[in-house]
Design a protein around this motif. Structure first.
Motif, PDB file in Angstrom:
ATOM      1  N   LYS A  66      73.014 -54.563  67.083  1.00 48.53           N
ATOM      2  CA  LYS A  66      72.501 -54.104  65.729  1.00 48.53           C
ATOM      3  C   LYS A  66      71.992 -55.932  65.321  1.00 48.53           C
ATOM      4  CE  LYS A  66      76.332 -54.167  63.007  1.00 48.53           C
ATOM      5  NZ  LYS A  66      77.415 -53.032  62.926  1.00 48.53           N
ATOM      6  N   LYS A  67      72.154 -57.248  66.206  1.00 43.20           N
ATOM      7  CA  LYS A  67      72.443 -58.623  66.138  1.00 43.20           C
ATOM      8  C   LYS A  67      70.917 -58.575  66.261  1.00 43.20           C
ATOM      9  CE  LYS A  67      76.781 -60.491  66.868  1.00 43.20           C
ATOM     10  NZ  LYS A  67      77.379 -61.355  67.859  1.00 43.20           N
ATOM     11  N   GLY A  69      68.792 -56.738  66.010  1.00 41.74           N
ATOM     12  CA  GLY A  69      68.056 -55.950  64.966  1.00 41.74           C
ATOM     13  C   GLY A  69      67.175 -54.634  65.392  1.00 41.74           C
ATOM     14  N   ILE A  70      67.536 -54.308  66.586  1.00 40.89           N
ATOM     15  CA  ILE A  70      67.035 -52.824  67.484  1.00 40.89           C
ATOM     16  C   ILE A  70      67.623 -51.176  66.663  1.00 40.89           C
ATOM     17  CG2 ILE A  70      67.046 -51.816  69.544  1.00 40.89           C
ATOM     18  CD1 ILE A  70      66.927 -54.611  70.826  1.00 40.89           C
ATOM     19  N   ALA A  71      68.551 -52.017  66.030  1.00 37.35           N
ATOM     20  CA  ALA A  71      69.260 -50.473  65.785  1.00 37.35           C
ATOM     21  C   ALA A  71      69.708 -50.870  64.441  1.00 37.35           C
ATOM     22  CB  ALA A  71      70.982 -50.396  66.400  1.00 37.35           C
ATOM     23  N   GLN A  72      67.705 -50.132  63.155  1.00 39.20           N
ATOM     24  CA  GLN A  72      67.414 -50.657  62.417  1.00 39.20           C
ATOM     25  C   GLN A  72      68.948 -49.506  61.187  1.00 39.20           C
ATOM     26  OE1 GLN A  72      64.121 -50.823  62.433  1.00 39.20           O
ATOM     27  NE2 GLN A  72      63.335 -52.218  63.489  1.00 39.20           N
ATOM     28  N   GLY A  73      68.627 -48.660  61.834  1.00 35.33           N
ATOM     29  CA  GLY A  73      69.602 -47.274  61.308  1.00 35.33           C
ATOM     30  C   GLY A  73      71.084 -47.795  60.353  1.00 35.33           C
ATOM     31  N   LYS A  75      73.764 -50.802  59.172  1.00 42.29           N
ATOM     32  CA  LYS A  75      74.318 -52.164  58.638  1.00 42.29           C
ATOM     33  C   LYS A  75      75.274 -52.653  58.925  1.00 42.29           C
ATOM     34  CE  LYS A  75      71.327 -51.054  54.448  1.00 42.29           C
ATOM     35  NZ  LYS A  75      70.793 -51.194  53.394  1.00 42.29           N
TER      36      LYS A  75
END
Length: 75
Positions: A66-67, A69-73, A75
């Motif tokens: 998540k940090k 930016g791979i898991a963009q879906g 927040k």
């Protein structure tokens, strides 16, 4: 000068004879090949997976993705 007649090659039943030989050989060799594959491939792979998941923290991995930016879906 002596001339000897060549013997005729065996043509009748040759395929059956060769198949019998190769089938027996295949059945004799296959257990050894299977044992080698199990000990050389399967067991080390199972051990590697067990070692990896022994200390694997999925939530920590998720936070790192998540940090980055791979898991963009999410927040």
């Amino acid at each position: 000068m002596t001339s000897r007649a060549l013997t005729k090659p065996q043509t009748r039943g040759l395929l059956a004879k060769r198949l019998r030989f190769h089938i027996v050989g295949a059945f004799a060799v296959s257990p050894g090949v299977a044992a080698f594959c199990k000990s050389a491939v399967a067991e080390p792979r199972k051990k590697a997976y067990a070692d990896f998941y022994r200390n694997y923290d999925s939530m920590k991995e998720f936070e790192e993705m998540k940090k980055a930016g791979i898991a963009q879906g999410v927040k």
